[in-house]
Design a protein around this motif. Structure first.
Motif, short mmCIF file in Angstrom:
data_model
loop_
_atom_site.label_atom_id
_atom_site.label_comp_id
_atom_site.label_asym_id
_atom_site.label_seq_id
_atom_site.Cartn_x
_atom_site.Cartn_y
_atom_site.Cartn_z
N LYS A 90 28.07 -22.13 11.04
CA LYS A 90 27.55 -21.70 11.50
C LYS A 90 27.73 -20.04 11.99
CE LYS A 90 27.78 -22.92 16.91
NZ LYS A 90 28.41 -21.24 16.97
N MET A 91 28.96 -19.60 11.04
CA MET A 91 29.48 -18.95 11.34
C MET A 91 28.00 -17.96 10.37
SD MET A 91 33.77 -17.92 12.09
CE MET A 91 33.95 -19.30 10.40
N ALA A 92 27.36 -18.42 9.30
CA ALA A 92 27.05 -17.67 8.65
C ALA A 92 25.44 -17.50 9.21
CB ALA A 92 26.38 -18.26 7.25
N THR A 93 24.91 -17.60 10.56
CA THR A 93 23.44 -18.58 11.28
C THR A 93 23.23 -17.14 11.78
OG1 THR A 93 23.67 -20.65 10.77
CG2 THR A 93 22.69 -19.85 12.94
N VAL A 94 22.34 -16.58 11.98
CA VAL A 94 22.19 -15.10 12.14
C VAL A 94 20.47 -14.94 12.49
CG1 VAL A 94 23.32 -13.86 10.87
CG2 VAL A 94 21.00 -13.81 9.77
N PRO A 95 20.16 -14.15 13.82
CA PRO A 95 18.92 -14.06 13.63
C PRO A 95 17.90 -13.89 12.28
CG PRO A 95 20.05 -12.76 15.51
CD PRO A 95 21.63 -13.51 14.09
N VAL A 96 16.78 -13.42 12.66
CA VAL A 96 16.03 -13.57 11.69
C VAL A 96 15.47 -12.25 11.87
CG1 VAL A 96 13.12 -13.96 10.94
CG2 VAL A 96 14.85 -16.02 11.40
N GLY A 97 15.60 -11.97 10.39
CA GLY A 97 15.58 -10.23 10.41
C GLY A 97 16.98 -9.37 10.28
N ALA A 98 17.87 -9.91 11.35
CA ALA A 98 19.79 -9.26 11.50
C ALA A 98 19.41 -8.19 10.33
CB ALA A 98 20.49 -9.74 11.54
N THR A 99 20.62 -7.48 10.02
CA THR A 99 21.09 -6.80 8.90
C THR A 99 22.61 -7.37 8.68
OG1 THR A 99 19.91 -5.21 8.98
CG2 THR A 99 22.10 -5.13 7.98
N VAL A 100 23.15 -7.73 8.27
CA VAL A 100 24.44 -8.85 7.42
C VAL A 100 25.40 -7.72 7.09
CG1 VAL A 100 25.15 -11.21 7.46
CG2 VAL A 100 23.19 -10.88 7.83
N TYR A 101 26.57 -7.38 7.40
CA TYR A 101 27.88 -7.26 6.68
C TYR A 101 29.11 -7.64 6.56
CZ TYR A 101 25.04 -2.71 8.37
OH TYR A 101 23.83 -1.79 8.22
N PRO A 102 29.76 -8.18 5.54
CA PRO A 102 30.26 -8.68 5.79
C PRO A 102 31.85 -8.65 6.21
CG PRO A 102 29.46 -7.93 3.71
CD PRO A 102 29.12 -7.63 4.07
N ASN A 103 32.27 -9.29 6.55
CA ASN A 103 33.57 -9.72 7.42
C ASN A 103 34.40 -9.09 6.22
OD1 ASN A 103 35.91 -9.80 8.93
ND2 ASN A 103 35.18 -11.22 10.08
N PRO A 104 35.86 -8.36 6.30
CA PRO A 104 36.62 -7.87 5.03
C PRO A 104 37.91 -8.29 5.40
CG PRO A 104 36.66 -5.76 6.19
CD PRO A 104 34.78 -6.81 7.02
N VAL A 105 37.71 -9.15 6.82
CA VAL A 105 40.04 -9.72 6.69
C VAL A 105 38.77 -11.41 7.29
CG1 VAL A 105 40.61 -7.57 7.11
CG2 VAL A 105 39.63 -8.36 9.22
N GLY A 106 38.10 -11.59 7.85
CA GLY A 106 37.48 -12.99 8.70
C GLY A 106 36.24 -13.46 7.92
N TRP A 107 36.09 -14.64 9.00
CA TRP A 107 34.89 -14.94 8.54
C TRP A 107 33.88 -14.44 9.02
CZ3 TRP A 107 35.62 -17.54 3.99
CH2 TRP A 107 36.82 -17.74 3.95
N ALA A 108 33.20 -14.77 10.30
CA ALA A 108 32.07 -13.73 11.02
C ALA A 108 31.71 -12.89 10.23
CB ALA A 108 32.23 -14.38 12.25
N PRO A 109 30.29 -12.53 10.00
CA PRO A 109 30.35 -11.08 9.68
C PRO A 109 29.53 -10.12 10.88
CG PRO A 109 28.39 -12.95 9.39
CD PRO A 109 29.53 -12.88 9.96
N LEU A 110 29.55 -9.54 10.71
CA LEU A 110 28.56 -8.33 11.96
C LEU A 110 27.10 -8.21 11.30
CD1 LEU A 110 28.53 -5.47 13.65
CD2 LEU A 110 28.63 -3.45 11.51
N ILE A 111 26.99 -8.54 12.88
CA ILE A 111 24.94 -8.26 12.22
C ILE A 111 24.58 -7.45 13.41
CG2 ILE A 111 23.42 -9.81 13.39
CD1 ILE A 111 25.30 -12.35 13.29
N ALA A 112 23.92 -6.57 12.80
CA ALA A 112 23.01 -5.99 13.09
C ALA A 112 21.71 -6.31 13.65
CB ALA A 112 23.12 -4.54 12.88
N LEU A 113 20.72 -6.76 14.54
CA LEU A 113 19.20 -6.76 15.16
C LEU A 113 19.15 -5.55 16.57
CD1 LEU A 113 17.67 -8.95 14.27
CD2 LEU A 113 18.30 -10.06 16.72
#
Length: 271
Positions: free
Chosen positions: A127-150
């Motif tokens: 679920k935490m790896a689920t993102v909107p189609v077309g999003a740019t995903v940036y990994p989280n260096p200290v946790g799990w849910a990434p930064l999502i840019a759309l």
């Protein structure tokens, strides 16, 4: 030197998402911290909003931000593994796209958990790896849910998780450089102490802001003490040197006005 031109600045809004924030169980420290960081970049937010974990409310609030012409939207919260974490689906709905599981994020999770097969990835991690189609995903260096840019319409949405430690790490690692590219200016600030009450100093603050339109001056009555009334002076400029020079001019101007009335004026040490 009088400032006569203000550089257009993208409109920025922050949305803090979580019912625990709205009902007062947890303080929204993320918005306070992000607002300070954005102001330093020359992108002070024009609005900060707390929202409950209700998808209708969230989607409506995001849509209103778009109708206001907001160009940069930052959200915190709602990216976790529980059913009430709905931010991704709300932004996807607003953008008119589906959601998908990001393969790179899954691979990162497997590496960090030392998993050998994707079937071992838990539903929560998926679920935490689920993102909107077309999003740019940036990994989280200290946790799990990434930064999502759309991109949504003319705005760019940046979705951050809720834990403050993760917000700050993602901002420093990924978001600050991205936003710095959008800002046509930067800022510098300092705090001074004046021997006046608010009603006395307010006209002087207004006079300085009229003289230097790219400044913001604010007195804090709640912080006043025996040593004086604190006043923040913030200056914006196209670069650090310009902002610093303008700050010096504004502080000098305020000092002359205060001391010209026989009152005390001094800078406070940097925080």
């Amino acid at each position: 030197m009088e400032q006569t031109h203000r550089t257009p600045v993208p409109g920025v809004e922050i949305f803090a998402i979580g019912t625990e924030l709205v009902i007062g169980r947890i303080a929204d420290t993320n918005s306070f911290w992000l607002a300070d960081q954005l102001a330093r970049l020359g992108l002070p937010p024009r609005r900060i909003t707390c929202l409950p974990d209700d998808p209708v409310t969230i989607t409506e609030a995001f849509g209103e931000a778009l109708r206001r012409g907001t160009e940069i939207v930052l959200t915190t919260g709602g990216l976790g593994p529980t059913p009430d974490d709905r931010t991704v689906e709300c932004v996807a709905h607003l953008a008119g796209v589906e959601v998908t599981v990001d393969a790179a994020t899954i691979a990162d999770f497997m590496r960090r958990r030392q998993l050998t097969d994707e079937s071992q990835v838990s539903p929560g991690l998926r679920k935490m790896a689920t993102v909107p189609v077309g999003a740019t995903v940036y990994p989280n260096p200290v946790g799990w849910a990434p930064l999502i840019a759309l991109p949504v319409g003319r705005a760019m949405f940046y979705l951050l998780p809720g834990p403050p430690r993760e917000v700050q790490a993602l901002y420093e690692t990924h978001l600050r450089p991205l936003l710095a590219q959008r800002s046509p200016r930067t800022s510098r600030a300092c705090r001074v102490l004046v021997g006046m009450v608010e009603s006395e100093v307010s006209p002087l603050l207004e006079a300085v802001m009229r003289q230097y339109p790219d400044t913001y001056l604010k007195a804090y009555v709640a912080l006043a003490g025996g040593d004086g009334l604190p006043v923040d002076v913030v200056a914006y400029g196209p670069d650090a040197a310009s902002a610093e020079a303008l700050l010096g001019q504004a502080v000098a101007s305020l000092g002359e006005l205060v001391q010209g009335r026989g009152r005390s004026f001094r800078l406070t040490p940097p925080a």
